[in-house]
Design a protein around this motif. Structure first.
Motif, short mmCIF file in Angstrom:
data_model
loop_
_atom_site.label_atom_id
_atom_site.label_comp_id
_atom_site.label_asym_id
_atom_site.label_seq_id
_atom_site.Cartn_x
_atom_site.Cartn_y
_atom_site.Cartn_z
N ALA A 79 -2.61 6.48 -9.95
CA ALA A 79 -3.10 5.11 -9.70
C ALA A 79 -2.23 4.43 -8.64
O ALA A 79 -1.00 4.55 -8.65
N HIS A 80 -2.88 3.68 -7.77
CA HIS A 80 -2.16 3.00 -6.70
C HIS A 80 -1.11 2.04 -7.23
O HIS A 80 -0.02 1.91 -6.68
N LYS A 81 -1.42 1.37 -8.34
CA LYS A 81 -0.47 0.40 -8.90
C LYS A 81 0.83 1.06 -9.32
O LYS A 81 1.88 0.41 -9.38
N ASP A 82 0.80 2.36 -9.59
CA ASP A 82 2.01 3.07 -9.97
C ASP A 82 2.83 3.49 -8.75
O ASP A 82 4.05 3.38 -8.74
N ARG A 83 2.16 3.99 -7.72
CA ARG A 83 2.90 4.53 -6.57
C ARG A 83 3.35 3.45 -5.58
O ARG A 83 4.18 3.71 -4.71
N VAL A 84 2.83 2.22 -5.71
CA VAL A 84 3.24 1.18 -4.78
C VAL A 84 4.59 0.58 -5.15
O VAL A 84 5.19 -0.16 -4.37
N GLU A 85 5.09 0.89 -6.34
CA GLU A 85 6.42 0.41 -6.73
C GLU A 85 7.49 1.05 -5.84
O GLU A 85 7.27 2.08 -5.21
N ALA A 86 8.68 0.43 -5.82
CA ALA A 86 9.72 0.84 -4.87
C ALA A 86 10.17 2.30 -5.06
O ALA A 86 10.18 3.09 -4.11
N GLU B 27 10.29 8.27 -3.33
CA GLU B 27 10.05 9.67 -3.68
C GLU B 27 8.89 10.26 -2.85
O GLU B 27 8.98 11.39 -2.35
N ILE B 28 7.83 9.51 -2.69
CA ILE B 28 6.64 10.01 -1.99
C ILE B 28 6.93 10.27 -0.52
O ILE B 28 6.62 11.34 0.02
N TYR B 29 7.56 9.32 0.16
CA TYR B 29 7.81 9.51 1.59
C TYR B 29 8.87 10.58 1.84
O TYR B 29 8.78 11.32 2.82
N LEU C 253 0.84 -1.20 0.00
CA LEU C 253 0.00 0.00 0.00
C LEU C 253 0.87 1.25 0.00
O LEU C 253 1.96 1.25 0.57
N CYS C 254 0.38 2.31 -0.60
CA CYS C 254 1.08 3.59 -0.58
C CYS C 254 0.07 4.70 -0.87
O CYS C 254 -0.69 4.62 -1.84
N ALA C 255 0.00 5.71 -0.03
CA ALA C 255 0.86 5.93 1.14
C ALA C 255 0.26 5.21 2.34
O ALA C 255 -0.92 5.31 2.62
#
Length: 471
Positions: free
Chosen positions: A346-353, A358-360, A290-292
């Motif tokens: 899309a969640h499938k994009d941001r859940v990658e490593a 970058e997000i956190y 999950l992200c975030a």
């Protein structure tokens, strides 16, 4: 006599059977729970395991904890310890401080350390040297009048002493026997184990901590989580064995490996390897699914002037959860990170490593001039799930835990006021709740109560055994 089908009884109808039950059904759910569970009133309700007698030939944490679970549910648990010295865990304490006196009347300047806490609640304490022929017969007498036993000696030790399951079941076919060891039978059967070894050997430590390129490494959990969970799992087995005995009249043996417990809590790790050949990696405070959905570091502490360094320097972490696409959009809007939403809608994009890194990093940069409380307020006001990472002082002072009785003061019969959680913190039951009556007692504190009152041994004999250090 067969029931008259024309007769209608109120007991057979659905719904409340009395005015009191009707009023209960009208209560708001929160009020109903407060009344039904009544934290602090556990002692007015019956014990679920009253009538069960259990022997605990255990040391350290994970096997003692399994017996303490039974004692908190009302079983009469007798812990058998080495004369004078007791369980080795009595001699552990944070920084070798905070000892509670006395350990034993022959050792007036030594006490039991706080490391012993919570794993032996409500138990009676008997001292006995198993090797003395006279005491072996006393041990057998206890077995014949008990429901079961837990031990964690090296594998085969009690078998050599003719005190293992295959000997005891001949004396008491209803007897339930638990051996808790490090590895259990197999190629490493004679290997000793501790919690840290369990975390390491079963792969759990390899999943804990930050990845090396984030400046981290494999990490042991600072609490003895494998010991505590192992004890709880053993207790499940004991309760199932008691039910099995009610059906069949027969006891059973439970063999439990401490180091296999981490495999139970490793989630999808092994299926992932089986399906894709992927060896799961450490991922720190973020969720790989999950992200975030993780923990971020804020720039300022909630308690900058505190004397306690844990408050002054560490009260800066916030758990934030905004993995649904609309929540993530709201998170990006209120933090001014709209470009992130443009890249990772899309969640499938941001859940990658790489996106997670970058997000956190962006969220921590946004929080660098804010306190923990400010960040939580901003996020929760916007409907985003967020919570502070609290320390034990904050948990103790938290109104939520106070109302539920999770953390409470115990007026221990020997040691006085004692702050603890233990059985009160593991879920509530309306009819037969767990409870803590005392934390522990000195070594051999219940010798007279058990040898004389339970077994009928005269005081003169008990005194003789005591002077010889048999007990």
């Amino acid at each position: 006599m067969a029931k008259d089908p024309r007769e209608t009884r109120i007991e057979d109808l659905p719904g409340p059977k009395s005015q009191g039950e009707l009023e209960e059904m009208k209560m708001p759910y929160e009020e109903y729970c407060r009344k039904a569970f009544g934290p602090g009133n556990e002692w007015a309700k019956p014990d679920a395991l009253k009538g069960i007698r259990w022997l605990s030939c255990t040391g350290y944490i994970f096997t003692p904890h399994s017996a303490a679970n039974l004692a908190e549910l009302g079983a009469d648990v007798i812990k058998i310890e080495i004369p004078r010295m007791g369980d080795a865990m009595r001699h552990t304490s944070p920084f070798n401080e905070a000892y509670l006196y006395p350990l034993h009347d022959t050792r007036p300047m030594t006490g039991t350390g706080l490391g012993f806490t919570n794993a032996n609640n409500n138990e009676r304490f008997l001292s006995m040297d198993y090797h003395i022929p006279e005491m072996v017969n006393i041990f057998y007498r206890l077995v014949k009048m008990s429901d079961g036993l837990t031990e964690n000696y090296r594998p085969g030790t009690l078998d050599r002493w003719k005190m293992s399951y295959r000997f005891l079941q001949e004396m008491n076919p209803r007897f339930i026997y638990v051996w808790g060891g490090g590895f259990g039978y197999g190629p490493k059967v004679f290997g000793g184990s501790y919690d840290i070894l369990g975390q390491a050997h079963a792969g759990l430590a390899s999943l804990t901590g930050m990845h090396e390129y984030m400046g981290g490494h494999a990490t042991k959990h600072s609490n003895w989580c494998i010991d505590w969970m192992s004890g709880t799992m053993i207790s499940y087995g004991v309760l199932a064995s008691i039910l099995w005995r009610r059906k069949t009249g027969l006891g059973t043996m439970i063999e439990f490996s401490q180091v296999q417990t981490p495999t139970r809590i490793s989630g999808y790790t092994f299926p992932l390897y089986n399906r894709f050949g992927i060896v799961r990696q450490r991922w720190g405070n973020w969720d790989t699914q999950l992200c975030a959905h993780g923990i971020i570091l804020c720039g300022k502490s909630d308690f900058p002037d505190a004397q306690n360094p844990q408050d002054k320097h560490e009260a800066r972490y916030v758990m934030v959860s905004a993995f649904n696409d609309p929540d993530f959009k709201e998170l990006c809007d209120i933090t001014g990170l709209k470009d992130l939403y443009g890249k990772y809608k899309a969640h499938k994009d941001r859940v990658e490593a790489r996106p997670q890194v970058e997000i956190y990093a962006a969220l921590e940069k946004w929080a660098i001039d804010k306190t923990r409380s400010q960040v939580v307020k901003i996020l929760t006001d916007a409907g985003i799930l967020a919570a502070p990472v609290m320390n034990d002082r904050e948990v103790y002072e938290c109104q939520h835990y106070r109302e539920r009785g999770t953390i409470r003061w115990l007026d221990d019969p020997l040691y006085g006021d004692f702050l603890m959680q233990s059985g009160h913190s593991v879920g509530m039951m309306t009819k037969t709740p767990r409870r803590v009556n005392w934390i522990w007692r000195p070594v051999g504190a219940d010798n007279v109560g058990i040898y004389r009152d339970l077994l009928g041994i005269p005081l003169s004999q008990i005194e003789e055994w005591y002077n010889k250090a048999y007990i």
